[in-house]
Design an enzyme around this catalytic site. Structure first.
Site, PDB file in Angstrom:
ATOM      1  N   HIS A  12      31.692  34.831   4.423  1.00  0.00           N
ATOM      2  CA  HIS A  12      30.590  33.883   4.230  1.00  0.00           C
ATOM      3  C   HIS A  12      30.508  33.553   2.750  1.00  0.00           C
ATOM      4  O   HIS A  12      31.058  34.250   1.915  1.00  0.00           O
ATOM      5  CB  HIS A  12      29.259  34.399   4.768  1.00  0.00           C
ATOM      6  CG  HIS A  12      28.797  35.684   4.151  1.00  0.00           C
ATOM      7  ND1 HIS A  12      28.021  35.737   3.034  1.00  0.00           N
ATOM      8  CD2 HIS A  12      29.035  36.967   4.496  1.00  0.00           C
ATOM      9  CE1 HIS A  12      27.776  36.994   2.723  1.00  0.00           C
ATOM     10  NE2 HIS A  12      28.386  37.767   3.594  1.00  0.00           N
ATOM     11  N   LYS A  37      25.922  25.008   5.138  1.00  0.00           N
ATOM     12  CA  LYS A  37      25.309  26.167   4.497  1.00  0.00           C
ATOM     13  C   LYS A  37      26.166  27.408   4.704  1.00  0.00           C
ATOM     14  O   LYS A  37      26.655  27.661   5.804  1.00  0.00           O
ATOM     15  CB  LYS A  37      23.903  26.382   5.062  1.00  0.00           C
ATOM     16  CG  LYS A  37      23.000  27.146   4.125  1.00  0.00           C
ATOM     17  CD  LYS A  37      21.555  26.926   4.489  1.00  0.00           C
ATOM     18  CE  LYS A  37      20.629  27.872   3.749  1.00  0.00           C
ATOM     19  NZ  LYS A  37      20.673  27.739   2.294  1.00  0.00           N
ATOM     20  N   ASP A 144      26.420  46.448  -0.651  1.00  0.00           N
ATOM     21  CA  ASP A 144      26.420  45.267   0.224  1.00  0.00           C
ATOM     22  C   ASP A 144      26.507  45.686   1.688  1.00  0.00           C
ATOM     23  O   ASP A 144      26.338  46.873   2.000  1.00  0.00           O
ATOM     24  CB  ASP A 144      27.519  44.268  -0.168  1.00  0.00           C
ATOM     25  CG  ASP A 144      28.927  44.786   0.096  1.00  0.00           C
ATOM     26  OD1 ASP A 144      29.066  45.932   0.556  1.00  0.00           O
ATOM     27  OD2 ASP A 144      29.885  44.033  -0.152  1.00  0.00           O
ATOM     28  N   ASN A 303      18.140  41.791  -4.032  1.00  0.00           N
ATOM     29  CA  ASN A 303      16.774  42.187  -3.671  1.00  0.00           C
ATOM     30  C   ASN A 303      15.978  42.374  -4.958  1.00  0.00           C
ATOM     31  O   ASN A 303      16.009  43.432  -5.591  1.00  0.00           O
ATOM     32  CB  ASN A 303      16.795  43.469  -2.836  1.00  0.00           C
ATOM     33  CG  ASN A 303      15.448  43.760  -2.210  1.00  0.00           C
ATOM     34  OD1 ASN A 303      14.438  43.854  -2.893  1.00  0.00           O
ATOM     35  ND2 ASN A 303      15.430  43.895  -0.886  1.00  0.00           N
ATOM     36  N   ALA A 414      18.388  27.910  -7.743  1.00  0.00           N
ATOM     37  CA  ALA A 414      18.336  26.691  -8.555  1.00  0.00           C
ATOM     38  C   ALA A 414      17.568  27.039  -9.821  1.00  0.00           C
ATOM     39  O   ALA A 414      16.456  27.552  -9.748  1.00  0.00           O
ATOM     40  CB  ALA A 414      17.627  25.589  -7.797  1.00  0.00           C
ATOM     41  N   ASN A 520       9.345  26.027  -9.419  1.00  0.00           N
ATOM     42  CA  ASN A 520      10.758  25.624  -9.334  1.00  0.00           C
ATOM     43  C   ASN A 520      11.338  26.146  -8.025  1.00  0.00           C
ATOM     44  O   ASN A 520      11.499  27.344  -7.840  1.00  0.00           O
ATOM     45  CB  ASN A 520      11.528  26.207 -10.532  1.00  0.00           C
ATOM     46  CG  ASN A 520      13.029  26.026 -10.383  1.00  0.00           C
ATOM     47  OD1 ASN A 520      13.517  25.306  -9.505  1.00  0.00           O
ATOM     48  ND2 ASN A 520      13.784  26.674 -11.255  1.00  0.00           N
TER      49      ASN A 520
END
Lengths: 594, 645
Positions: A12, A37, A144, A303, A414, A520
């Site tokens: 992914h 996505k 992970d 996290n 972003a 934001n």
């Protein structure tokens, strides 16, 4: 001299990154270009963007670095297959085994005919963190879901000696898979919904933590052990087994079902366990390495609540979390590791920003697109100050503005170049943005950007947070749109040196409105990747009907967007490219068909 | 017919129980007819028209459609009303037509007309399921490409038989069914010839024989053409479409139209082995299967493949009937409607003659004809048809209605950008078909063929006295910017680093590169690119190329016809840097021609190709002459124009 193209793909978040003589030149995720996505297909668009940003061609690439070792992965897959007793699952597992696929994809699909080096998954993560941390030496912690076999690793990195990495947890025992299982149980998507679990947690109490300790245990080293009778991720259908349902006493939440206090309690419980394990692991890593600084990567490192707790624990003097800590960042780490192996010194400066993607020129790219769509626009090319004034006026009036500037960010956040901005002081702003563009769960907070020089006025801590990777406590109740239920905020500090235009906007907002903070959120709609091109931005703006969009030096007002264009764009949906995977075929233009 | 619950949806029409009518869904659904609603039960006699874009009247619809023409032709003879319900869908797959048919049974038709077949061949290639790919692979292993062709012909025959039987079964005891077999533009449509993978190093000999046959044709030596074409087919087992086309031309120039027609038809039929995307048409194997099944089921047939050639000006179906590979022009639509009406009239109890049709059917008005010819320019340009063809359609459009030049001007002046069709709002009032096409295609800046189309339109604009820029037409957005490396493989040329949009560019390239490999694969011996300049000034080119298939060869680059450089090709990417200055480059459009001069081509064993074919790994059945990873061009910064700054 070495030019290394790093690639992560086929699981992914496919991405590409390019290192030239040990310097990171460009990195981008494939989803931004393909508009799918978490696109996992071969990142050929991202790779081409990186090549062009570096001014290189494929002929000038010395080596391609892949973020995983297919042989090691094959070993894990064969082991899973060998122990699987359910015929259907075994068949599916067998069908997935294709160790040559990465090689074939890189050779044929990407067209790379240069040597390929396969970097173990956790080493890719570790390299992505350490080599961009700016530390001369540091402890490294990778957490992970799963790579080849490892699910958590730790080690020590040194600028001259490289990284030594030790496997701590091995599949199927995985802190990441535990958290993903709870995420799935809460009705959120695995590999994407973990943020939601984290966001839901402060609304609940960890009253189910004791029950969850039946399914996950850990020792003094923080090594985890899952009771696999509660899980079913080996069965490829769902993450949990019926036993977990019995244990928790409530059925798993269906996708659109209302969230209750119990769901919040479950999220809180899972979060508390995750934080405990992370702290335990970090503590042991501190002891074993003696290092005063820590680098983290892997999906769990995103996290930000756990990261904040780790920082508050004081175990380390400084912590660096790689901003694209998930699999996309594997491309970066693989490139850095191979670059080092080829003799190029790794960067010794900390990564200051992740504006590593493509950039679009107002003249050549933005204006033709806006003109082609027949939209009137304000041209501020020779009036940049007026543009800032205009945007500030709009924000102060409660408008929601799309902000598209400079090079695209690498990683999930972003950070002021592909952002939607609003006034964080407006109480109903969260609902308004959710209604317009995000369409997401009401409990999820939006994040603030604050001028670095003013950060301590609004938020506790005083540290720099350029990547939104930690939560801090808000010191004021005047920012309701960006403050979570527990008073925390996932803050981004903005430095004029790394993003001058965004900083200028914040300064203008401060000077005119007395507030140095903006809400934001990423420039995309739910289910859509963050926008990449001016076309994507214009489409997202027209579809969601934000009040205005700023594309470089151009501003378009929603009042000038005809409803017919909105309807046409909405009808098209969010995906504008077709799959390039062999099975899916290509949609044909109408006139190619009869 | 049994009384059952009416389906909630037929095509894009939703059932409204209140008045038992079907109402068209809101939304952008351009591939379906525009009819807003129709009753579930007919008022008079009802004919359903099912099919593909040829049954929709692509480029003439919504003004002229076969459904409307049929209604015109039949109504004048009927004592009570006859309605034709247009349920055709552009781009319909077999399953789409079947699905519409299944739900449309409830409309209580008297007759069902199925005008389809052109899209069937995609079920064997582009849309082929895994099992079909496996069958192809086994055929390739066992008997090479000829066996693949036979396999696909057999499969297409079976497909056609199955389709006819399924449709007939659906309407058994409900209505009579008439199948209409579509014809194709045999004379004026030229697919890019692809060299078949033959194995054993025969590909180079094949190329030489093809060159020889073409040379004979250019010299008008028809005996020579036939000899070379025979040798070509001896070598490839009859796989070469260009060989059949050359044979056909030889026979046509000798006046033997029967042989010419058969060879033109075969030229299209053998393209069935190609695993790339080809335009749609109905190969003879499919037509044969449908004919047989229709006869076996006792259904009716209107066979346009036998009826339309007699109307063609040249005796071979050509652009006097078609505007592209299979879509009928205004005259073709009228003639097809005449033949269909003539064929079905007895089934609805009316008398229709060709003469009454000629009197009743209203030809497209000049405006519609102009819009359709304008659209034809796009389709032909998109498939790299000769510039003469594009000029022909531009001229035809302007001759039909001079006002169409407004649409041409709108297109030529629209920025060549990457904005997708759904974001375009170019307005061309009064030309619905042109409007639909401009909205659908806009100015995507589709590669060199777009330049050719712009030039054809510009030429027409000048002819009618509309102010147009001097030759050549280059949009400012496509002019190389100073210091900016622009990848010419990008369909819009700007910005320089934008990744290739293969989805847009794939169908426009003559070499038909595969979507699996994300770089350019040349399946033809010459690859052409272009760039724009605002003034004659030095340009740097950097081409990254490799062989793409084992062997040896050289890449030769010409810019505007002048030799610019060459590169010895290898198995790995190699860069070629060239600086080209005036007079070899000029203001406006400049053309780069890359010629792949292969001295040896070795293709993998069929067993290997078969394995890849089975895995769906891209286009493997035609020869790859070479591969390009990038073609960059830029004006050095110190040469940049003031405009660039």
């Amino acid at each position: 001299m070495s030019n290394v193209l790093g690639v992560s793909a086929l699981y992914h978040d496919a991405a590409a990154a390019i290192m030239v003589d040990g310097r990171l030149i460009a990195a981008a995720q494939e989803e931004r270009f393909s508009r799918r996505k978490q696109d996992r297909t071969v990142p050929w668009r991202a790779a081409r963007a990186c090549l062009d940003l570096a001014g290189l061609t494929m002929a000038e690439i010395d080596c391609l670095a892949y973020y995983e070792d297919p042989a090691m992965k094959l070993d894990r897959q064969m082991s899973m297959l060998a122990t699987e007793t359910r015929p259907q699952v075994a068949r599916e597992l067998a069908a997935r085994i294709d160790p040559y696929r990465p090689f074939r994809a890189l050779r044929e699909s990407l067209g790379c005919d240069r040597p390929i080096r396969f970097v173990p998954h956790h080493m890719s993560h570790a390299a992505s963190a350490f080599y961009f941390s700016g530390f001369e030496s540091a402890a490294v912690l990778v957490l992970d879901g799963v790579g080849e076999w490892s699910t958590s690793s730790y080690g020590f990195g040194h600028v001259d000696r490289g990284i030594d990495l030790v496997e701590a947890d091995r599949f199927p025992h995985s802190l990441g898979l535990f958290y993903s299982t709870i995420t799935a149980y809460l009705g959120f998507d695995v590999n994407e919904g973990e943020y939601k679990t984290m966001g839901l947690a402060p609304l609940g109490k960890p009253v189910l933590a004791d029950r969850l300790r039946h399914i996950i245990g850990w020792n003094e080293d923080g090594d985890v052990r899952l009771d696999l009778t509660y899980f079913d991720f080996l069965g490829l259908r769902r993450m949990w087994s019926p036993r977990l349902v019995e244990l928790l006493g409530q059925p798993p939440r269906a996708g659109e079902e209302a969230l209750t206090d119990w769901h919040a309690d479950l999220a809180s419980s899972a979060q508390s366990i995750l934080e405990s394990v992370v702290l335990q692991k970090a503590s042991r890593v501190r002891e074993r390495t003696g290092a005063r600084n820590l680098c983290m990567a892997g999906g769990v490192a995103l996290n930000c609540v756990a990261n904040a707790r780790l920082r508050q624990s004081g175990l380390f003097d400084d912590i660096f979390v790689q901003p694209a800590a998930g699999d996309a960042g594997g491309s970066l780490g693989a490139a850095a590791q191979v670059s080092r192996d080829l003799g190029s010194a790794p960067p010794v400066r900390r990564l200051r920003d992740v504006y590593l993607g493509p950039e679009y020129s107002t003249e050549r790219d933005v204006i033709p697109v806006v003109r082609a769509a027949n939209l009137p626009f304000g041209d501020f090319r020779i009036r940049p100050d007026e543009l800032l004034d205009d945007v500030v006026r709009r924000l102060a009036a409660g408008q929601v503005v799309g902000w598209f500037q400079g090079r695209m960010e690498f990683g999930p956040r972003a950070l002021g170049n592909r952002s939607i901005l609003a006034d964080p002081r407006v109480a109903g702003m969260r609902d308004r943005i959710n209604g317009l563009v995000k369409l997401r769960e009401a409990f999820r907070p939006f994040a603030p950007s604050v001028l670095r020089s003013h950060a301590s006025t609004y938020f506790a801590g005083g540290e720099e947070h350029p990547f939104m990777l930690e939560t801090v406590q808000a010191l004021t109740d005047s920012l309701p749109a960006v403050t979570h239920a527990d008073g925390s905020a996932r803050v981004q500090t903005v430095d004029p040196q790394t993003n001058p235009r965004y900083a200028a906007l914040l300064e203008r907002f401060w000077s005119q409105e007395g507030c140095a903070v903006l809400l934001n959120t990423s420039f995309n709609q739910r289910g859509e990747p963050i926008v990449c091109t001016p076309t994507d931005a214009l489409a997202c703006f027209a579809r969601s009907r934000l009040d205005a969009v700023v594309l470089g030096d151009v501003l378009v007002d929603v009042a000038d967007v005809p409803p017919s264009l909105t309807a046409s764009i909405t009808a098209r949906g969010k995906v504008s490219a077709f799959s390039d995977e062999p099975e899916s075929g290509r949609a044909l233009a109408v006139y190619e068909l009869a | 017919m049994e009384e059952t619950q009416p389906p909630s949806r037929i095509g894009v029409w939703d059932h409204r129980p209140a008045d038992d009518r079907y109402v068209r869904s809101a939304g952008d659904l351009p591939n379906w007819g525009d009819r807003t609603d129709f009753g579930r039960r007919p008022d008079g006699r009802r004919i359903l028209l099912l099919g593909e874009s040829v049954a929709r009247g692509l480029c003439y619809e919504p003004v002229i459609t076969p459904a409307k023409l049929l209604e015109q032709a039949l109504r004048g003879s009927a004592s009570e009303g006859i309605e034709v319900v247009d349920l055709a869908l552009s781009g319909a797959r077999i399953s789409d037509v079947r699905e519409v048919a299944a739900s449309a049974r409830h409309l209580e038709p008297d007759l069902v007309v199925v005008f389809a077949g052109n899209n069937w061949k995609y079920e064997l290639s582009e849309w082929a399921p895994t099992e079909a790919r496996a069958r192809d692979a086994r055929a390739l292993e066992g008997g090479g490409l000829q066996a693949v062709l036979r396999q696909r012909e057999n499969a297409l025959t079976e497909l056609a038989v199955g389709f006819v039987e399924q449709i007939c079964a659906l309407f058994e005891n409900v209505a009579s069914v008439v199948f209409v077999l579509p014809e194709r533009n045999l004379l004026d449509w030229h697919p890019a010839p692809l060299a078949p993978v033959l194995g054993g190093g025969a590909e180079l000999s094949w190329c030489r024989l093809l060159d020889e046959a073409r040379a004979f044709a250019r010299a008008g030596d028809w005996d020579g053409v036939l000899g070379a074409a025979t040798a070509l087919h001896d070598l490839d087992g009859g796989l070469s479409d260009e060989g059949f086309r050359l044979r056909a031309e030889a026979h046509r120039f000798r006046g033997d139209l029967t042989e010419a027609l058969a060879n033109y038809r075969r030229a299209f039929d053998v393209r069935l082995w190609c695993d790339g995307i080809d335009p749609s048409w109905l190969p003879s194997a499919g037509a044969a299967g449908a004919r047989k099944a229709v006869a076996d089921r006792g259904a009716q047939l209107v066979d346009l493949t036998t009826l339309l050639p007699t109307y063609a000006a040249s005796g071979i179906p050509d652009r006097s009937l078609f505007y592209d590979f299979c879509h009928l022009n205004g005259r073709g639509l009228l003639l097809a409607a005449t033949e269909i009406a003539h064929g079905i009239a007895p089934l609805v109890g009316v008398t229709v003659t060709r003469e009454t049709c000629a009197a009743r059917l209203t030809p497209p008005d000049p405006r519609t004809e102009a819009g359709a010819a304008f659209c034809a320019g796009f389709v032909n340009a998109d498939f790299a048809q000769p510039e003469e063809t594009l000029t022909h359609f531009a001229r035809t459009a302007a001759a039909a209605d001079a006002e169409i030049v407004t649409a041409m001007a709108a297109y030529c002046s629209a920025p060549a950008t990457s904005v997708p069709w759904w974001m375009r709002t170019i307005e061309v009032p009064g030309f619905p078909a042109a409007q639909r096409f401009l909205r659908g295609i806009g100015r995507t800046g589709r590669y060199v063929h777009d330049d050719a189309l712009v030039e054809a339109f510009m030429s027409q604009l000048r002819t009618v006295g509309v102010t147009a820029p001097a030759e050549p037409a280059v949009s400012p957005e496509r002019v190389l910017a100073g210091g900016v490396r622009t990848n010419l493989l990008d369909p819009i040329f700007a910005p320089a680093w934008r990744p290739l949009d293969w989805e847009g560019i794939l169908p426009t390239l003559p070499g038909r590169p595969t979507g699996y490999r994300h770089y350019f694969r040349a399946h033809t011996e010459v690859s052409t690119f272009s760039f724009g300049l605002d003034a004659a000034r030095p340009v740097q080119l950097q081409i990254v190329a490799r062989l793409g298939s084992p062997g040896s060869g050289t890449l030769r680059v010409r810019v505007n016809g002048a030799d610019a450089g060459d590169l010895e090709l290898a198995d790995e990417w190699r860069p070629l840097g060239i600086t080209v200055g005036p007079p070899d480059v000029r203001a406006g459009r400049n053309r780069i021609e890359i010629r792949w001069c292969r001295t040896e081509i070795r293709t993998p064993p069929f067993v290997t190709t078969a394995h890849r074919l089975e895995q769906g790994l891209g286009q493997e059945l035609s020869v790859v002459y070479g591969e390009l990873h990038s073609v960059h061009a830029w004006v050095p910064a110190d040469e940049a124009s003031t405009a660039d700054r």
